[in-house]
Scaffold this active site. Structure first.
Site, PDB file in Angstrom:
ATOM      1  N   HIS A 162       1.061  -1.021   0.130  1.00 20.90           N
ATOM      2  CA  HIS A 162       0.182  -0.062  -0.226  1.00 20.90           C
ATOM      3  C   HIS A 162       0.795   1.416   0.009  1.00 20.90           C
ATOM      4  CE1 HIS A 162      -3.949  -1.892   0.804  1.00 20.90           C
ATOM      5  NE2 HIS A 162      -3.100  -2.739   0.964  1.00 20.90           N
ATOM      6  N   LYS A 276       2.998  12.836   5.506  1.00 25.43           N
ATOM      7  CA  LYS A 276       2.331  13.801   4.715  1.00 25.43           C
ATOM      8  C   LYS A 276       2.587  15.348   4.289  1.00 25.43           C
ATOM      9  CE  LYS A 276      -0.510  10.518   4.848  1.00 25.43           C
ATOM     10  NZ  LYS A 276      -0.919   9.245   3.731  1.00 25.43           N
ATOM     11  N   ARG A 308      -0.258   6.170  15.381  1.00 22.50           N
ATOM     12  CA  ARG A 308       1.414   6.031  15.664  1.00 22.50           C
ATOM     13  C   ARG A 308       2.040   6.551  17.063  1.00 22.50           C
ATOM     14  NH1 ARG A 308       3.308   5.092   9.237  1.00 22.50           N
ATOM     15  NH2 ARG A 308       1.311   4.097   9.070  1.00 22.50           N
ATOM     16  N   ASP A 369       3.215   9.606  -1.451  1.00 20.89           N
ATOM     17  CA  ASP A 369       1.732   9.039  -0.666  1.00 20.89           C
ATOM     18  C   ASP A 369       1.930   8.082  -1.942  1.00 20.89           C
ATOM     19  OD1 ASP A 369      -0.031   8.384   1.185  1.00 20.89           O
ATOM     20  OD2 ASP A 369      -0.816  10.406   1.277  1.00 20.89           O
ATOM     21  N   LEU A 373      -5.757   8.342  -0.441  1.00 18.11           N
ATOM     22  CA  LEU A 373      -7.157   7.927  -0.709  1.00 18.11           C
ATOM     23  C   LEU A 373      -8.072   9.394  -0.706  1.00 18.11           C
ATOM     24  CD1 LEU A 373      -7.789   4.847   0.939  1.00 18.11           C
ATOM     25  CD2 LEU A 373      -7.811   5.709  -1.333  1.00 18.11           C
TER      26      LEU A 373
HETATM   27  C1  GDG Z   1      -1.951   3.999   3.118  1.00 17.88           C
HETATM   28  C2  GDG Z   1      -0.954   4.399   2.173  1.00 17.88           C
HETATM   29  C3  GDG Z   1      -2.739   4.430   0.994  1.00 17.88           C
HETATM   30  C4  GDG Z   1      -9.050  10.336   7.304  1.00 17.88           C
HETATM   31  N1  GDG Z   1      -9.372  10.545   8.316  1.00 17.88           N
HETATM   32  C5  GDG Z   1     -10.714  10.873   8.835  1.00 17.88           C
HETATM   33  C6  GDG Z   1     -11.057   9.531   8.067  1.00 17.88           C
HETATM   34  N2  GDG Z   1      -9.977   9.203   7.250  1.00 17.88           N
HETATM   35  C7  GDG Z   1      -9.502   7.991   6.407  1.00 17.88           C
HETATM   36  C8  GDG Z   1      -9.787   8.862   5.269  1.00 17.88           C
HETATM   37  C9  GDG Z   1      -9.181   7.775   4.751  1.00 17.88           C
HETATM   38  C10 GDG Z   1      -8.593   6.998   5.112  1.00 17.88           C
HETATM   39  O1  GDG Z   1      -8.122   7.255   6.391  1.00 17.88           O
HETATM   40  C11 GDG Z   1      -6.628   8.020   4.656  1.00 17.88           C
HETATM   41  O2  GDG Z   1      -6.169   6.812   4.112  1.00 17.88           O
HETATM   42  P1  GDG Z   1      -5.003   7.863   2.782  1.00 17.88           P
HETATM   43  O3  GDG Z   1      -5.088   6.914   2.445  1.00 17.88           O
HETATM   44  O4  GDG Z   1      -5.027   9.002   2.759  1.00 17.88           O
HETATM   45  O5  GDG Z   1      -3.901   7.156   3.372  1.00 17.88           O
HETATM   46  P2  GDG Z   1      -2.937   6.476   4.182  1.00 17.88           P
HETATM   47  O6  GDG Z   1      -3.829   6.142   6.218  1.00 17.88           O
HETATM   48  O7  GDG Z   1      -1.737   6.902   4.841  1.00 17.88           O
HETATM   49  O8  GDG Z   1      -3.124   4.860   3.632  1.00 17.88           O
HETATM   50  C12 GDG Z   1      -1.430   5.170   1.192  1.00 17.88           C
HETATM   51  C13 GDG Z   1      -3.402   3.987   1.420  1.00 17.88           C
HETATM   52  O9  GDG Z   1      -2.841   3.246   2.238  1.00 17.88           O
HETATM   53  C14 GDG Z   1      -4.297   3.183   0.676  1.00 17.88           C
HETATM   54  O10 GDG Z   1      -3.583   2.065  -0.259  1.00 17.88           O
HETATM   55  O11 GDG Z   1      -3.458   5.598   0.046  1.00 17.88           O
HETATM   56  O12 GDG Z   1      -1.340   6.075   0.429  1.00 17.88           O
HETATM   57  O13 GDG Z   1      -0.297   5.440   3.007  1.00 17.88           O
HETATM   58  O14 GDG Z   1     -10.229   7.291   3.688  1.00 17.88           O
HETATM   59  O15 GDG Z   1     -11.012   8.799   5.106  1.00 17.88           O
HETATM   60  N3  GDG Z   1     -12.085   8.815   8.201  1.00 17.88           N
HETATM   61  C15 GDG Z   1     -13.168   9.440   8.772  1.00 17.88           C
HETATM   62  N4  GDG Z   1     -12.653  11.258   9.944  1.00 17.88           N
HETATM   63  C16 GDG Z   1     -11.674  11.320  10.064  1.00 17.88           C
HETATM   64  O16 GDG Z   1     -11.545  12.209  10.657  1.00 17.88           O
HETATM   65  N5  GDG Z   1     -14.071   8.805   8.985  1.00 17.88           N
END
Ligand code: GDG
Length: 725
Positions: A162, A276, A308, A369, A373
């Site tokens: 990921h 980020k 973390r 990143d 998402l």
């Molecule tokens: C890893 C990789 C890759 C965030 N704040 C809230 C909330 N979120 C949810 C978002 C999104 C998720 O968390 C974050 O996903 P990301 O993709 O942006 O980043 P990582 O956590 O670092 O994920 C990344 C991913 O895996 C998938 O393969 O895209 O590159 O680092 O879905 O919506 N959700 C809620 N409240 C929040 O305050 N409900």
């Protein structure tokens, strides 16, 4: 019949606390949406809590299995500290994100990482049934594919990373770099978000393990093929669409719009993580505010989800971000507002949708990143309101969301200027760029991602069958022949003896000599060592043995008990060698580290010691060139393991075998070999042929053994034991 899928991730999609809570997130959504008629999904992972009491463990396990399809891997506090906080998050996470200044290494963490991966492997082996698909996720479980493959080669194993996969120059810095990539190669399919990550992985595998690959396939030394693919993850589109239709969403969005009426809102949402780009973004915001005419007209909202928090670097980051936000707010606040609303916490899903939908700008500027998402979710929520996405070009998502305003997050002045540009875009401009992106985001969602990955996994070549379960047939055949003449043709490198990086290092071991000695005592057994090596090598190692020796792929023969070598093929044409030698020497000169080896009936260009990428490219070039040059000559061109070899076409191991078995009537002819040059032996037209392939590549051989060790065991059991009956 539904397909059984075992999904293995560090965390289960539930958290065990006072109660068992379901988690949301991309992965849960992706697999939840697969449809029970098609797939039966089980999860293996850590349940998110340490449970020491065995009775409670058993109870929890039972509930998780029954009600959630989850199989927990219980870990101690020490194990999670070493595996998760230590090795995963303080060592490989920064490595995979190019942040070597954050990378730390402690051998004790590595021990925990291995041990925990092993614990996961035990659980998978315990649970998996033949035919199940295993899908392993992410950097916390990089060793698991190889551990599983070694124990149960018939399992179909997928691995998805990921995060980004960095360039070799970065990846090579890690003390356990080889082990980590070798671990991933145990999978049948390895998936990445972008082609860039796949390209880096291939080049790293080549440079660290010496394995050349095609764009989407790597073949290991043992012949196991790992397919590779690009599978950009999507969002849970259905869940967003449904929530956008709900009255509570409309209410919350309207409330937010009203509370920020008269202001443009710029939104950032992320885990509090140094990848980020939060501090760089704060720089950009300062530049923006310094040049802004009306500071009350803009509001920055930061949702920073705690992440973390046990890891020191994350604690430091939080302190620094909070201090910077405080300073900026102090400096740029007016009597009616302060510019940044900073939430160190998460918001509920409806509020998240409302925030996305009401923000004029989504400011998503990670320094790097895997995908991101949040950028896709922001676009999904622009159904009515046409906000502008400013996106880091270093997020995997930038490849798909190319209509966004792409920025270099390190260039804070340029980010500030892009913000100015975004705020001055017309409605039409915003609509036009969002529409295509939204269609893509909604169509290629998380379920689509999972389905495509699984289809690819199913389509990876079937694991080659192993002879071990049919070896009885061979033994029975040999038993029947007991007392009658048996011919045995054994290739040396890769068949009797493991391949070494340096050909000279592949001397027979004491155990091999002992085995050959035993074979030579067996009555009625005519053994021939048949190799591509020069006669001098074979003579050096086997001259004292009562065996036939065949050198240079069947060019010359030294009969058992004799000292002289004789040509096996009469009238070999070798006049092509002069022209070819010249070409090879030109290649040798232009490819540092390569050299030409001259055998009597062939010429070989070796490139094991060259820059691996350059060498592989030059080898392909040479094969093409020689193919054209030698099209009308009796020459066979072969691209072998780090060699390109040109051999007189009349010569083959198969022809050598045919000649030797014509001389006597054999009850059984047994041929064993590991590479392409041995295939001609397996075609010998004799009804009593036993052909054995050592390794996993496709082969015409009837039987298959995994590696030289298994072959030696087979020789001991099949030939020595049957002969004593
Ligand atoms: C890893 C990789 C890759 C965030 N704040 C809230 C909330 N979120 C949810 C978002 C999104 C998720 O968390 C974050 O996903 P990301 O993709 O942006 O980043 P990582 O956590 O670092 O994920 C990344 C991913 O895996 C998938 O393969 O895209 O590159 O680092 O879905 O919506 N959700 C809620 N409240 C929040 O305050 N409900």
């Amino acid at each position: 019949m539904p397909i059984n899928l075992i999904n293995v991730s560090n965390r289960l999609p539930v958290t065990v606390g006072e109660k068992i809570r379901k988690s949301s997130g991309g992965l849960v959504a992706a697999l939840g949406g697969l449809g029970a008629e098609e797939y039966q999904v089980k999860w293996i992972g850590w349940p998110g809590a340490t449970i020491v009491d065995p009775v409670r463990r058993a109870e929890t396990e039972e509930v998780l299995r029954r009600e959630h399809g989850c199989i927990p891997v219980f870990l101690s506090d020490e194990e999670t500290a070493g595996h998760y906080e230590g090795f995963s998050n303080s060592s490989i996470w920064p490595l995979l994100h190019y942040m070597l200044n954050y990378m730390r290494y402690d051998p004790a963490w590595w021990d925990h990482y291995r041990k925990v991966n092993q614990r996961f492997a035990d659980k998978v082996v315990e649970v998996a049934q033949p035919g199940d698909l295993i899908w392993v996720h992410d950097y916390q479980l990089m060793l698991l594919p190889a551990m599983l493959h070694d124990r149960t080669p018939e399992l179909k194993i997928g691995f998805f990373l990921h995060t980004p996969f960095p360039s070799f120059e970065t990846f090579r810095c890690h003390p356990k770099r080889r082990e980590l990539v070798a671990g991933m190669l145990g999978a049948d399919l390895v998936g990445f978000h972008t082609f860039g990550y796949l390209r880096h992985f291939r080049s790293t595998v080549l440079r660290l393990l010496g394995l050349e690959s095609e764009i989407t396939r790597i073949r290991g030394e043992d012949g196991h093929v790992t397919a590779m693919g690009v599978f950009p993850i999507g969002i849970d589109a259905r869940k967003f669409e449904e929530r956008l239709d709900s009255p509570e969403f409309t209410r919350r969005r309207d409330e937010l719009c009203a509370s920020d009426a008269g202001r443009r809102v710029v939104l950032s949402v992320e885990r509090m993580d140094y990848t980020k780009g939060i501090l760089h973004r704060l720089d950009a915001i300062e530049h923006f505010l310094a040049g802004a005419d009306d500071r009350d007209a803009i509001k920055f909202i930061f949702v920073s989800v705690p992440s973390r928090e046990e890891v020191e670097e994350y604690q430091d980051l939080r302190a620094e971000v909070e201090a910077r936000v405080g300073r900026i707010n102090g400096e740029y606040a007016t009597l009616s507002s302060s510019p940044i609303r900073f939430i160190h916490g998460s918001v509920n899903f409806t509020d998240l949708c409302a925030l996305y939908a009401s923000a004029d700008v989504g400011l998503v500027t990670p320094l790097i990143d895997g995908m991101n998402l949040v950028a896709k979710e922001y676009i999904a929520c622009q159904r009515e309101h046409d906000g502008v996405l400013i996106l880091s070009e270093f997020a995997g998502a930038a490849e798909e969301l190319s209509n966004a305003l792409l920025v270099n997050p390190y260039d804070s002045r340029a980010v500030a200027q892009t913000l100015v540009d975004a705020l001055s875009m017309t409605k039409e401009e915003r609509r036009a760029s969002n529409q295509a992106m939204r269609e893509r985001v909604m169509r290629y969602d998380a379920q689509h991602w999972a389905r495509v990955f699984i289809q690819h996994l199913i389509a990876t070549a079937e694991a080659a069958p192993f002879a071990s379960d049919r070896i009885e047939n061979v033994v029975a055949q040999l038993r029947q022949a007991a007392g009658k003449p048996i011919a045995v043709f054994i290739d040396y490198d890769g068949t009797l003896r493991e391949i070494e990086r340096e050909p000279d290092a592949a001397k027979p071991t004491a155990a091999i000599y002992a085995l050959l000695q035993q074979l030579s005592d067996v009555q009625n057994l005519d053994v021939t060592i048949i190799s591509g090596r020069k006669s001098s090598d074979l003579e050096r190692w086997f001259s004292g043995m009562p065996f036939n020796l065949v050198a240079e792929h069947g060019a010359s023969l030294r009969r058992r008990g004799q000292r002289e070598w004789a040509d096996m093929v009469r009238n070999i044409t070798l006049n092509w060698k002069d022209e070819l030698r010249e070409v090879l020497h030109l290649h040798e000169q232009s490819t540092p580290g390569s050299f030409v080896e001259e055998k009597r009936t062939s010429l070989v260009w070796h490139y094991r010691k060259t820059d691996p990428e350059f060498g592989a490219w030059k080898a392909h070039q040479l094969v093409d060139e020689l193919g054209a040059l030698m099209a009308n000559e009796p020459v066979t061109i072969r691209h072998g393991r780090k060699i390109v070899e040109a051999t007189a076409a009349q010569i083959s191991k198969g022809a050598a075998v045919r000649r030797l078995i014509e001389e006597k009537t054999y009850a059984v002819v047994l041929c064993a070999g590991d590479d392409q040059t041995d295939e001609s032996m397996f075609e010998a037209e004799t009804p009593n042929l036993i052909s054995i392939k050592v390794g996993r590549e496709p082969s015409r051989a009837k039987y298959r053994l995994r590696d030289p060790a298994e072959f030696r065991k087979f020789l001991t059991e099949a030939l020595l034991e049957t002969s004593t009956m």
